[in-house]
Design a protein around this motif. Sequence first.
Motif, PDB file in Angstrom:
ATOM      1  N   ILE A 285     -74.677  -2.334  11.799  1.00 16.58           N
ATOM      2  CA  ILE A 285     -76.041  -2.080  11.334  1.00 16.58           C
ATOM      3  C   ILE A 285     -76.872  -3.362  11.159  1.00 16.58           C
ATOM      4  CG2 ILE A 285     -77.398  -1.103   9.425  1.00 16.58           C
ATOM      5  CD1 ILE A 285     -75.375   1.189   9.366  1.00 16.58           C
TER       6      ILE A 285
ATOM      7  N   ILE B 217     -83.867  -2.971  16.275  1.00 16.05           N
ATOM      8  CA  ILE B 217     -84.615  -1.749  15.974  1.00 16.05           C
ATOM      9  C   ILE B 217     -86.011  -2.057  15.438  1.00 16.05           C
ATOM     10  CG2 ILE B 217     -84.677   0.206  14.401  1.00 16.05           C
ATOM     11  CD1 ILE B 217     -81.612   0.345  14.686  1.00 16.05           C
ATOM     12  N   LEU B 218     -86.108  -3.038  14.532  1.00 16.14           N
ATOM     13  CA  LEU B 218     -87.379  -3.264  13.838  1.00 16.14           C
ATOM     14  C   LEU B 218     -88.588  -3.466  14.757  1.00 16.14           C
ATOM     15  CD1 LEU B 218     -86.813  -5.247  10.538  1.00 16.14           C
ATOM     16  CD2 LEU B 218     -87.608  -2.916  10.888  1.00 16.14           C
TER      17      LEU B 218
ATOM     18  N   ILE C 147     -83.307   4.004  17.190  1.00 13.70           N
ATOM     19  CA  ILE C 147     -82.128   3.633  16.395  1.00 13.70           C
ATOM     20  C   ILE C 147     -80.860   3.755  17.231  1.00 13.70           C
ATOM     21  CG2 ILE C 147     -80.675   4.312  14.440  1.00 13.70           C
ATOM     22  CD1 ILE C 147     -83.218   5.119  12.972  1.00 13.70           C
TER      23      ILE C 147
ATOM     24  N   ILE D  49     -80.331  -3.640  13.344  1.00  3.85           N
ATOM     25  CA  ILE D  49     -81.652  -3.668  12.710  1.00  3.85           C
ATOM     26  C   ILE D  49     -82.569  -4.674  13.405  1.00  3.85           C
ATOM     27  CG2 ILE D  49     -82.817  -4.457  10.610  1.00  3.85           C
ATOM     28  CD1 ILE D  49     -80.853  -2.842   9.017  1.00  3.85           C
ATOM     29  N   LYS D  50     -82.004  -5.790  13.806  1.00  2.36           N
ATOM     30  CA  LYS D  50     -82.814  -6.803  14.496  1.00  2.36           C
ATOM     31  C   LYS D  50     -83.408  -6.251  15.781  1.00  2.36           C
ATOM     32  CE  LYS D  50     -80.313 -10.769  12.841  1.00  2.36           C
ATOM     33  NZ  LYS D  50     -79.591 -11.979  13.193  1.00  2.36           N
TER      34      LYS D  50
END
Lengths: 242, 237
Positions: B157, B164-165, B126, B161-162
Amino acid sequence: MIKIKNLYKSYGKLEVLKDISVDINKGEVIAVIGPSGSGKSTFLRCLNKLEEPTKGSIFIQGKDLMDDKTDINKIRENVGMVFQHFNLFPHKTVLENLTLAPMKIKNMNKEEIEKKAYYLLDKVGLKDKANSYPNQLSGGQKQRIAIARALAMDPSVILFDEPTSALDPEMIKEVLDVMRALALEGMTMIVVTHEMGFAKSVADRVFFMDQGTILEDSSPDIIFNNPTHERTKEFLNKVLNR
Amino acid sequence: MEYLKVLKEIFIDGERYMYILKGLRFSVGVTLVAAILGVMLGILAALMRISNFHPFKKSKDKKLRDFNPLEWLAIFYTDLIRGTPAVVQLMVLANIVFAGFRDMPVFLIASLSFGINSGAYVCEIIRAGIEGLDKGQMEAARALGMPYSVAMKEIIIPQAIKKILPALVSEFITLLKETSIVGFIGGVDLLRSANIITSQTYRGVEPLIAVGIIYLIMTGLFTKLMRKVEKGMKISD
Protein backbone atom coordinates in the motif's frame (compact mmCIF):
# COMPACT_ATOMS: atom_id res chain seq x y z
CA MET A 1 17.01 -31.14 7.34
CA ILE A 2 14.98 -30.90 4.14
CA LYS A 3 13.25 -33.99 2.83
CA ILE A 4 11.54 -33.86 -0.52
CA LYS A 5 9.57 -36.83 -1.79
CA ASN A 6 7.87 -37.35 -5.15
CA LEU A 7 7.43 -33.64 -5.72
CA TYR A 8 5.36 -32.66 -8.75
CA LYS A 9 4.43 -29.24 -10.03
CA SER A 10 2.42 -28.50 -13.11
CA TYR A 11 0.82 -25.43 -14.65
CA GLY A 12 -2.27 -26.76 -16.33
CA LYS A 13 -0.98 -29.46 -18.66
CA LEU A 14 2.63 -28.35 -18.48
CA GLU A 15 4.64 -30.45 -16.05
CA VAL A 16 7.44 -28.33 -14.68
CA LEU A 17 8.65 -30.66 -11.93
CA LYS A 18 8.41 -34.41 -12.23
CA ASP A 19 8.86 -36.75 -9.32
CA ILE A 20 11.67 -35.06 -7.46
CA SER A 21 12.92 -36.83 -4.35
CA VAL A 22 15.95 -35.56 -2.54
CA ASP A 23 17.30 -35.01 0.97
CA ILE A 24 19.38 -32.05 2.00
CA ASN A 25 21.41 -32.10 5.19
CA LYS A 26 22.18 -29.34 7.61
CA GLY A 27 25.19 -27.25 6.59
CA GLU A 28 25.22 -28.45 3.01
CA VAL A 29 25.69 -26.06 0.14
CA ILE A 30 23.75 -27.20 -2.90
CA ALA A 31 24.25 -25.71 -6.34
CA VAL A 32 21.37 -26.28 -8.73
CA ILE A 33 22.44 -25.99 -12.36
CA GLY A 34 20.77 -26.78 -15.65
CA PRO A 35 19.36 -25.22 -18.81
CA SER A 36 16.66 -22.57 -18.60
CA GLY A 37 13.18 -23.99 -18.36
CA SER A 38 14.44 -27.07 -16.58
CA GLY A 39 12.50 -26.17 -13.43
CA LYS A 40 15.37 -24.97 -11.22
CA SER A 41 13.64 -21.83 -10.00
CA THR A 42 10.28 -23.54 -9.63
CA PHE A 43 11.93 -26.24 -7.53
CA LEU A 44 13.49 -23.60 -5.30
CA ARG A 45 10.26 -21.64 -5.00
CA CYS A 46 8.35 -24.76 -3.94
CA LEU A 47 10.60 -25.00 -0.89
CA ASN A 48 9.03 -21.90 0.69
CA LYS A 49 5.73 -22.31 -1.12
CA LEU A 50 6.00 -19.24 -3.28
CA GLU A 51 4.82 -21.87 -5.72
CA GLU A 52 2.23 -24.36 -4.58
CA PRO A 53 3.43 -27.89 -5.39
CA THR A 54 0.86 -30.02 -7.19
CA LYS A 55 1.62 -33.14 -5.20
CA GLY A 56 4.33 -34.82 -3.19
CA SER A 57 5.75 -33.98 0.19
CA ILE A 58 8.26 -31.51 1.54
CA PHE A 59 9.48 -31.64 5.11
CA ILE A 60 11.64 -28.85 6.49
CA GLN A 61 13.04 -29.60 9.97
CA GLY A 62 10.32 -32.16 10.41
CA LYS A 63 7.47 -29.81 9.48
CA ASP A 64 5.20 -30.86 6.65
CA LEU A 65 4.80 -28.01 4.16
CA MET A 66 1.94 -29.70 2.37
CA ASP A 67 -0.16 -29.94 5.50
CA ASP A 68 -2.79 -27.19 5.54
CA LYS A 69 -2.41 -26.90 9.29
CA THR A 70 1.25 -25.92 9.03
CA ASP A 71 1.68 -22.17 9.42
CA ILE A 72 3.62 -21.31 6.28
CA ASN A 73 4.68 -17.95 7.72
CA LYS A 74 6.47 -19.74 10.55
CA ILE A 75 8.30 -21.90 8.01
CA ARG A 76 9.26 -18.90 5.93
CA GLU A 77 10.78 -17.18 8.96
CA ASN A 78 13.18 -20.07 8.95
CA VAL A 79 13.79 -20.28 5.21
CA GLY A 80 15.43 -17.15 3.81
CA MET A 81 15.28 -16.26 0.16
CA VAL A 82 17.42 -14.11 -2.11
CA PHE A 83 15.97 -13.15 -5.48
CA GLN A 84 17.48 -12.53 -8.87
CA HIS A 85 16.11 -8.99 -8.92
CA PHE A 86 16.88 -8.29 -5.25
CA ASN A 87 13.34 -7.14 -4.47
CA LEU A 88 14.46 -4.69 -1.82
CA PHE A 89 11.71 -2.44 -0.52
CA PRO A 90 12.36 0.86 -2.33
CA HIS A 91 10.38 3.01 0.11
CA LYS A 92 12.40 1.87 3.11
CA THR A 93 15.98 2.65 4.02
CA VAL A 94 18.57 -0.11 3.95
CA LEU A 95 18.34 -0.44 7.72
CA GLU A 96 14.54 -0.60 7.59
CA ASN A 97 14.75 -3.26 4.89
CA LEU A 98 16.65 -5.40 7.38
CA THR A 99 14.61 -4.61 10.48
CA LEU A 100 11.04 -4.46 9.11
CA ALA A 101 10.24 -8.16 9.07
CA PRO A 102 11.91 -9.03 12.41
CA MET A 103 10.19 -6.04 13.98
CA LYS A 104 6.76 -7.09 12.72
CA ILE A 105 7.08 -10.79 13.36
CA LYS A 106 9.62 -11.56 16.03
CA ASN A 107 9.29 -10.88 19.69
CA MET A 108 12.49 -8.92 20.04
CA ASN A 109 12.99 -5.32 21.04
CA LYS A 110 14.00 -2.66 18.56
CA GLU A 111 17.51 -2.15 19.93
CA GLU A 112 18.37 -5.80 19.67
CA ILE A 113 17.08 -6.00 16.11
CA GLU A 114 18.95 -2.87 15.02
CA LYS A 115 22.14 -4.03 16.67
CA LYS A 116 21.89 -7.25 14.74
CA ALA A 117 21.10 -5.37 11.52
CA TYR A 118 24.23 -3.24 11.88
CA TYR A 119 26.27 -6.34 12.58
CA LEU A 120 24.94 -7.95 9.38
CA LEU A 121 25.51 -4.80 7.32
CA ASP A 122 29.07 -4.76 8.57
CA LYS A 123 29.39 -8.39 7.58
CA VAL A 124 28.38 -7.68 3.98
CA GLY A 125 30.58 -4.59 4.02
CA LEU A 126 27.84 -1.97 3.77
CA LYS A 127 27.52 -0.52 7.24
CA ASP A 128 27.89 3.00 5.88
CA LYS A 129 24.80 2.54 3.68
CA ALA A 130 22.41 1.95 6.57
CA ASN A 131 20.48 5.14 5.94
CA SER A 132 20.58 5.09 2.15
CA TYR A 133 17.64 4.08 0.01
CA PRO A 134 17.99 1.02 -2.25
CA ASN A 135 17.93 3.06 -5.47
CA GLN A 136 21.10 4.81 -4.36
CA LEU A 137 23.00 1.50 -4.43
CA SER A 138 24.65 -0.49 -7.19
CA GLY A 139 23.31 -3.91 -8.16
CA GLY A 140 26.01 -5.74 -6.24
CA GLN A 141 25.35 -3.65 -3.15
CA LYS A 142 21.62 -4.27 -3.46
CA GLN A 143 22.13 -8.00 -3.58
CA ARG A 144 24.44 -7.93 -0.56
CA ILE A 145 21.74 -6.00 1.30
CA ALA A 146 19.18 -8.58 0.19
CA ILE A 147 21.37 -11.33 1.65
CA ALA A 148 21.71 -9.36 4.89
CA ARG A 149 17.92 -8.91 4.93
CA ALA A 150 17.43 -12.67 4.67
CA LEU A 151 20.00 -13.22 7.44
CA ALA A 152 18.25 -10.75 9.73
CA MET A 153 15.50 -13.33 10.26
CA ASP A 154 18.05 -15.88 11.49
CA PRO A 155 17.06 -18.54 8.98
CA SER A 156 18.42 -22.04 9.10
CA VAL A 157 18.52 -22.32 5.33
CA ILE A 158 18.73 -19.73 2.56
CA LEU A 159 17.43 -20.18 -0.97
CA PHE A 160 19.26 -18.24 -3.68
CA ASP A 161 17.40 -17.80 -6.96
CA GLU A 162 20.05 -16.85 -9.55
CA PRO A 163 21.52 -14.23 -7.23
CA THR A 164 24.11 -12.96 -9.71
CA SER A 165 22.19 -13.21 -12.99
CA ALA A 166 21.00 -9.60 -12.99
CA LEU A 167 24.38 -8.13 -12.07
CA ASP A 168 27.06 -6.41 -14.09
CA PRO A 169 30.04 -8.74 -14.47
CA GLU A 170 32.19 -6.57 -12.21
CA MET A 171 29.76 -6.91 -9.35
CA ILE A 172 29.33 -10.64 -9.38
CA LYS A 173 32.42 -11.30 -7.31
CA GLU A 174 31.41 -9.14 -4.35
CA VAL A 175 28.15 -11.06 -4.04
CA LEU A 176 29.76 -14.46 -4.49
CA ASP A 177 32.33 -13.56 -1.82
CA VAL A 178 29.58 -12.88 0.67
CA MET A 179 27.95 -16.20 -0.22
CA ARG A 180 31.24 -18.02 0.05
CA ALA A 181 31.79 -16.59 3.53
CA LEU A 182 28.29 -17.72 4.51
CA ALA A 183 28.97 -21.22 3.25
CA LEU A 184 32.18 -21.38 5.31
CA GLU A 185 30.20 -20.46 8.42
CA GLY A 186 28.10 -23.55 7.90
CA MET A 187 24.90 -21.99 6.58
CA THR A 188 22.69 -24.40 4.67
CA MET A 189 22.30 -22.96 1.20
CA ILE A 190 20.49 -23.96 -1.97
CA VAL A 191 21.74 -21.89 -4.87
CA VAL A 192 20.25 -21.86 -8.35
CA THR A 193 23.09 -20.50 -10.40
CA HIS A 194 24.85 -20.21 -13.73
CA GLU A 195 28.16 -19.49 -12.02
CA MET A 196 29.92 -22.78 -12.65
CA GLY A 197 33.08 -21.59 -10.90
CA PHE A 198 31.08 -20.96 -7.75
CA ALA A 199 29.33 -24.32 -8.00
CA LYS A 200 32.66 -26.05 -8.44
CA SER A 201 34.49 -24.37 -5.60
CA VAL A 202 31.83 -23.83 -2.95
CA ALA A 203 29.10 -26.44 -3.34
CA ASP A 204 29.10 -29.73 -1.47
CA ARG A 205 26.67 -31.20 -3.94
CA VAL A 206 25.52 -30.17 -7.38
CA PHE A 207 22.07 -30.96 -8.76
CA PHE A 208 21.88 -31.01 -12.53
CA MET A 209 18.28 -30.45 -13.53
CA ASP A 210 16.78 -31.11 -16.92
CA GLN A 211 13.13 -31.21 -18.03
CA GLY A 212 11.75 -31.08 -14.52
CA THR A 213 13.86 -33.77 -12.92
CA ILE A 214 17.12 -33.88 -11.03
CA LEU A 215 19.09 -35.84 -13.55
CA GLU A 216 22.26 -35.96 -11.57
CA ASP A 217 23.03 -35.37 -7.90
CA SER A 218 26.70 -35.72 -7.02
CA SER A 219 29.78 -33.93 -5.80
CA PRO A 220 31.02 -31.06 -7.96
CA ASP A 221 34.10 -33.10 -8.71
CA ILE A 222 32.08 -35.84 -10.39
CA ILE A 223 29.62 -33.51 -12.12
CA PHE A 224 32.28 -31.32 -13.67
CA ASN A 225 34.94 -33.89 -14.42
CA ASN A 226 33.13 -37.11 -14.91
CA PRO A 227 29.37 -36.73 -15.31
CA THR A 228 27.31 -39.88 -15.69
CA HIS A 229 24.74 -38.52 -18.12
CA GLU A 230 25.30 -37.54 -21.69
CA ARG A 231 22.91 -34.60 -21.17
CA THR A 232 25.03 -33.23 -18.33
CA LYS A 233 28.14 -33.43 -20.46
CA GLU A 234 26.44 -31.67 -23.31
CA PHE A 235 25.19 -28.87 -21.05
CA LEU A 236 28.53 -28.33 -19.36
CA ASN A 237 30.26 -28.37 -22.68
CA LYS A 238 28.07 -25.57 -23.89
CA VAL A 239 28.41 -23.52 -20.72
CA LEU A 240 32.07 -23.99 -19.98
CA ASN A 241 33.51 -23.75 -23.49
CA ARG A 242 32.05 -20.43 -24.46
CA MET B 1 -14.14 51.57 -20.70
CA GLU B 2 -17.36 51.07 -22.58
CA TYR B 3 -16.94 47.35 -22.22
CA LEU B 4 -16.43 47.53 -18.46
CA LYS B 5 -19.83 49.14 -18.27
CA VAL B 6 -21.30 46.25 -20.22
CA LEU B 7 -19.65 43.76 -17.88
CA LYS B 8 -21.03 45.64 -14.90
CA GLU B 9 -24.47 45.48 -16.48
CA ILE B 10 -24.15 41.75 -16.99
CA PHE B 11 -22.74 40.68 -13.64
CA ILE B 12 -23.26 43.41 -11.05
CA ASP B 13 -26.67 44.85 -11.88
CA GLY B 14 -29.47 42.97 -10.22
CA GLU B 15 -26.79 41.20 -8.19
CA ARG B 16 -26.54 38.62 -10.89
CA TYR B 17 -23.09 37.54 -9.65
CA MET B 18 -25.00 35.86 -6.84
CA TYR B 19 -26.16 33.22 -9.33
CA ILE B 20 -22.54 32.45 -10.05
CA LEU B 21 -21.62 32.29 -6.36
CA LYS B 22 -24.54 29.99 -5.61
CA GLY B 23 -23.67 27.87 -8.62
CA LEU B 24 -20.08 27.71 -7.46
CA ARG B 25 -21.18 26.54 -4.03
CA PHE B 26 -23.36 23.86 -5.61
CA SER B 27 -20.61 22.62 -7.95
CA VAL B 28 -17.95 22.49 -5.25
CA GLY B 29 -20.38 20.89 -2.80
CA VAL B 30 -21.42 18.15 -5.21
CA THR B 31 -17.79 17.52 -6.16
CA LEU B 32 -16.69 17.21 -2.53
CA VAL B 33 -19.47 14.87 -1.47
CA ALA B 34 -19.11 12.83 -4.66
CA ALA B 35 -15.33 12.61 -4.24
CA ILE B 36 -15.66 11.30 -0.69
CA LEU B 37 -18.33 8.81 -1.72
CA GLY B 38 -16.29 7.88 -4.81
CA VAL B 39 -13.15 7.16 -2.82
CA MET B 40 -15.09 5.02 -0.35
CA LEU B 41 -16.85 3.08 -3.09
CA GLY B 42 -13.62 2.84 -5.07
CA ILE B 43 -11.63 1.39 -2.18
CA LEU B 44 -14.42 -1.07 -1.46
CA ALA B 45 -14.69 -2.17 -5.09
CA ALA B 46 -10.91 -2.40 -5.45
CA LEU B 47 -10.70 -4.60 -2.35
CA MET B 48 -13.43 -6.79 -3.82
CA ARG B 49 -11.50 -7.08 -7.07
CA ILE B 50 -8.24 -8.16 -5.50
CA SER B 51 -9.97 -10.35 -2.92
CA ASN B 52 -9.40 -14.05 -2.74
CA PHE B 53 -12.92 -15.15 -1.92
CA HIS B 54 -13.88 -18.51 -3.37
CA PRO B 55 -17.01 -19.86 -1.67
CA PHE B 56 -17.32 -22.81 -4.07
CA LYS B 57 -13.72 -23.97 -3.61
CA LYS B 58 -14.82 -27.54 -3.07
CA SER B 59 -17.01 -27.77 -6.17
CA LYS B 60 -16.13 -30.19 -8.93
CA ASP B 61 -16.65 -27.71 -11.72
CA LYS B 62 -13.49 -25.72 -12.36
CA LYS B 63 -15.37 -22.57 -13.40
CA LEU B 64 -17.43 -22.60 -10.23
CA ARG B 65 -14.34 -23.27 -8.12
CA ASP B 66 -12.59 -20.19 -9.46
CA PHE B 67 -15.72 -18.06 -9.22
CA ASN B 68 -15.29 -15.09 -6.92
CA PRO B 69 -18.67 -13.39 -6.46
CA LEU B 70 -17.14 -10.27 -4.88
CA GLU B 71 -14.81 -9.80 -7.81
CA TRP B 72 -17.63 -10.45 -10.25
CA LEU B 73 -19.81 -7.82 -8.60
CA ALA B 74 -17.01 -5.25 -8.66
CA ILE B 75 -16.30 -5.93 -12.33
CA PHE B 76 -19.99 -5.63 -13.16
CA TYR B 77 -20.13 -2.29 -11.34
CA THR B 78 -17.05 -0.78 -12.98
CA ASP B 79 -17.95 -2.02 -16.45
CA LEU B 80 -21.50 -0.73 -16.17
CA ILE B 81 -20.48 2.71 -14.97
CA ARG B 82 -17.52 3.15 -17.27
CA GLY B 83 -19.50 1.88 -20.20
CA THR B 84 -22.35 4.41 -19.99
CA PRO B 85 -22.35 8.22 -20.18
CA ALA B 86 -22.57 10.08 -16.89
CA VAL B 87 -25.61 11.98 -18.17
CA VAL B 88 -27.50 8.74 -18.64
CA GLN B 89 -26.59 7.58 -15.14
CA LEU B 90 -27.67 10.90 -13.71
CA MET B 91 -31.00 10.86 -15.55
CA VAL B 92 -31.71 7.24 -14.64
CA LEU B 93 -31.05 7.96 -10.99
CA ALA B 94 -33.16 11.10 -10.96
CA ASN B 95 -36.06 10.02 -13.18
CA ILE B 96 -36.31 6.30 -12.56
CA VAL B 97 -34.64 5.22 -9.33
CA PHE B 98 -35.70 8.26 -7.31
CA ALA B 99 -38.80 9.03 -9.37
CA GLY B 100 -41.03 8.45 -6.36
CA PHE B 101 -39.06 10.84 -4.13
CA ARG B 102 -40.28 14.22 -5.32
CA ASP B 103 -38.85 16.05 -2.30
CA MET B 104 -35.38 14.67 -2.62
CA PRO B 105 -33.01 17.61 -3.16
CA VAL B 106 -31.21 17.72 -6.50
CA PHE B 107 -27.97 18.20 -4.59
CA LEU B 108 -28.34 14.79 -2.97
CA ILE B 109 -29.24 12.98 -6.18
CA ALA B 110 -26.36 14.62 -8.02
CA SER B 111 -23.85 13.82 -5.28
CA LEU B 112 -24.98 10.23 -5.20
CA SER B 113 -24.86 9.84 -8.96
CA PHE B 114 -21.41 11.40 -9.35
CA GLY B 115 -20.15 9.48 -6.33
CA ILE B 116 -21.23 6.19 -7.85
CA ASN B 117 -19.74 7.25 -11.16
CA SER B 118 -16.44 8.34 -9.67
CA GLY B 119 -16.19 5.19 -7.54
CA ALA B 120 -15.83 3.03 -10.64
CA TYR B 121 -12.91 5.08 -11.92
CA VAL B 122 -11.30 5.28 -8.49
CA CYS B 123 -11.58 1.48 -8.24
CA GLU B 124 -9.66 1.04 -11.48
CA ILE B 125 -7.05 3.59 -10.40
CA ILE B 126 -6.46 1.80 -7.09
CA ARG B 127 -6.43 -1.65 -8.66
CA ALA B 128 -3.99 -0.56 -11.35
CA GLY B 129 -1.80 1.04 -8.68
CA ILE B 130 -1.64 -2.15 -6.66
CA GLU B 131 -1.39 -4.62 -9.50
CA GLY B 132 1.12 -2.44 -11.34
CA LEU B 133 3.65 -2.97 -8.58
CA ASP B 134 6.45 -5.43 -9.15
CA LYS B 135 5.25 -8.88 -8.07
CA GLY B 136 8.63 -9.39 -6.44
CA GLN B 137 7.70 -6.94 -3.68
CA MET B 138 4.91 -9.14 -2.37
CA GLU B 139 7.04 -12.25 -2.83
CA ALA B 140 9.95 -10.76 -0.92
CA ALA B 141 7.66 -9.72 1.92
CA ARG B 142 5.96 -13.11 2.09
CA ALA B 143 9.29 -14.95 1.81
CA LEU B 144 10.43 -13.12 4.94
CA GLY B 145 7.48 -14.62 6.77
CA MET B 146 5.18 -11.59 6.78
CA PRO B 147 1.50 -12.52 6.70
CA TYR B 148 -0.49 -11.18 3.73
CA SER B 149 -2.07 -8.37 5.75
CA VAL B 150 1.28 -7.11 7.09
CA ALA B 151 2.85 -7.29 3.62
CA MET B 152 -0.08 -5.31 2.22
CA LYS B 153 0.11 -2.65 4.92
CA GLU B 154 3.88 -2.24 5.11
CA ILE B 155 5.05 -2.95 1.57
CA ILE B 156 2.31 -2.82 -1.04
CA ILE B 157 0.00 0.00 0.00
CA PRO B 158 2.69 2.62 0.78
CA GLN B 159 4.19 2.07 -2.67
CA ALA B 160 0.83 1.90 -4.43
CA ILE B 161 -0.29 5.22 -2.93
CA LYS B 162 2.50 7.02 -4.76
CA LYS B 163 1.14 5.73 -8.03
CA ILE B 164 -2.50 6.23 -7.08
CA LEU B 165 -2.49 9.82 -5.80
CA PRO B 166 -1.65 11.64 -9.05
CA ALA B 167 -4.25 9.66 -10.99
CA LEU B 168 -6.76 10.27 -8.22
CA VAL B 169 -6.32 14.04 -8.44
CA SER B 170 -6.85 14.03 -12.17
CA GLU B 171 -9.99 11.98 -11.54
CA PHE B 172 -11.24 14.73 -9.20
CA ILE B 173 -10.51 17.37 -11.80
CA THR B 174 -12.61 15.39 -14.27
CA LEU B 175 -15.29 15.02 -11.64
CA LEU B 176 -15.43 18.74 -10.96
CA LYS B 177 -15.91 19.52 -14.64
CA GLU B 178 -18.35 16.68 -15.13
CA THR B 179 -20.70 18.05 -12.47
CA SER B 180 -21.63 20.69 -15.06
CA ILE B 181 -24.23 18.26 -16.43
CA VAL B 182 -26.53 18.55 -13.40
CA GLY B 183 -28.49 21.12 -15.35
CA PHE B 184 -30.17 18.10 -16.95
CA ILE B 185 -31.97 17.28 -13.72
CA GLY B 186 -32.55 20.88 -12.70
CA GLY B 187 -29.52 21.53 -10.53
CA VAL B 188 -28.22 25.09 -10.56
CA ASP B 189 -24.48 24.72 -10.75
CA LEU B 190 -21.81 27.02 -12.17
CA LEU B 191 -22.63 26.34 -15.80
CA ARG B 192 -26.37 26.65 -15.25
CA SER B 193 -25.83 29.98 -13.50
CA ALA B 194 -24.19 31.26 -16.66
CA ASN B 195 -27.25 30.20 -18.66
CA ILE B 196 -29.54 32.04 -16.25
CA ILE B 197 -27.53 35.23 -16.62
CA THR B 198 -27.62 34.84 -20.39
CA SER B 199 -31.38 34.48 -20.39
CA GLN B 200 -31.72 37.71 -18.40
CA THR B 201 -29.14 39.81 -20.24
CA TYR B 202 -29.09 38.33 -23.74
CA ARG B 203 -25.29 38.14 -23.45
CA GLY B 204 -24.07 34.60 -24.19
CA VAL B 205 -20.32 34.87 -24.27
CA GLU B 206 -19.34 36.73 -21.11
CA PRO B 207 -21.09 34.53 -18.54
CA LEU B 208 -19.66 31.41 -20.17
CA ILE B 209 -16.13 32.82 -20.19
CA ALA B 210 -16.56 33.87 -16.58
CA VAL B 211 -17.53 30.38 -15.38
CA GLY B 212 -14.81 28.89 -17.60
CA ILE B 213 -12.24 30.99 -15.79
CA ILE B 214 -13.61 29.92 -12.43
CA TYR B 215 -13.35 26.24 -13.42
CA LEU B 216 -9.81 26.87 -14.60
CA ILE B 217 -8.79 28.51 -11.33
CA MET B 218 -10.22 25.63 -9.30
CA THR B 219 -8.58 22.89 -11.36
CA GLY B 220 -5.37 24.92 -11.36
CA LEU B 221 -5.36 24.96 -7.57
CA PHE B 222 -5.90 21.20 -7.54
CA THR B 223 -3.02 20.63 -9.92
CA LYS B 224 -0.70 22.88 -7.98
CA LEU B 225 -1.47 21.09 -4.75
CA MET B 226 -0.82 17.79 -6.46
CA ARG B 227 2.56 18.83 -7.82
CA LYS B 228 3.58 19.76 -4.29
CA VAL B 229 2.50 16.39 -2.94
CA GLU B 230 4.28 14.56 -5.75
CA LYS B 231 7.48 16.45 -5.11
CA GLY B 232 7.29 15.58 -1.44
CA MET B 233 6.90 11.89 -2.24
CA LYS B 234 9.76 11.74 -4.71
CA ILE B 235 12.32 12.38 -1.96
CA SER B 236 12.21 8.83 -0.64
CA ASP B 237 12.30 7.29 -4.08
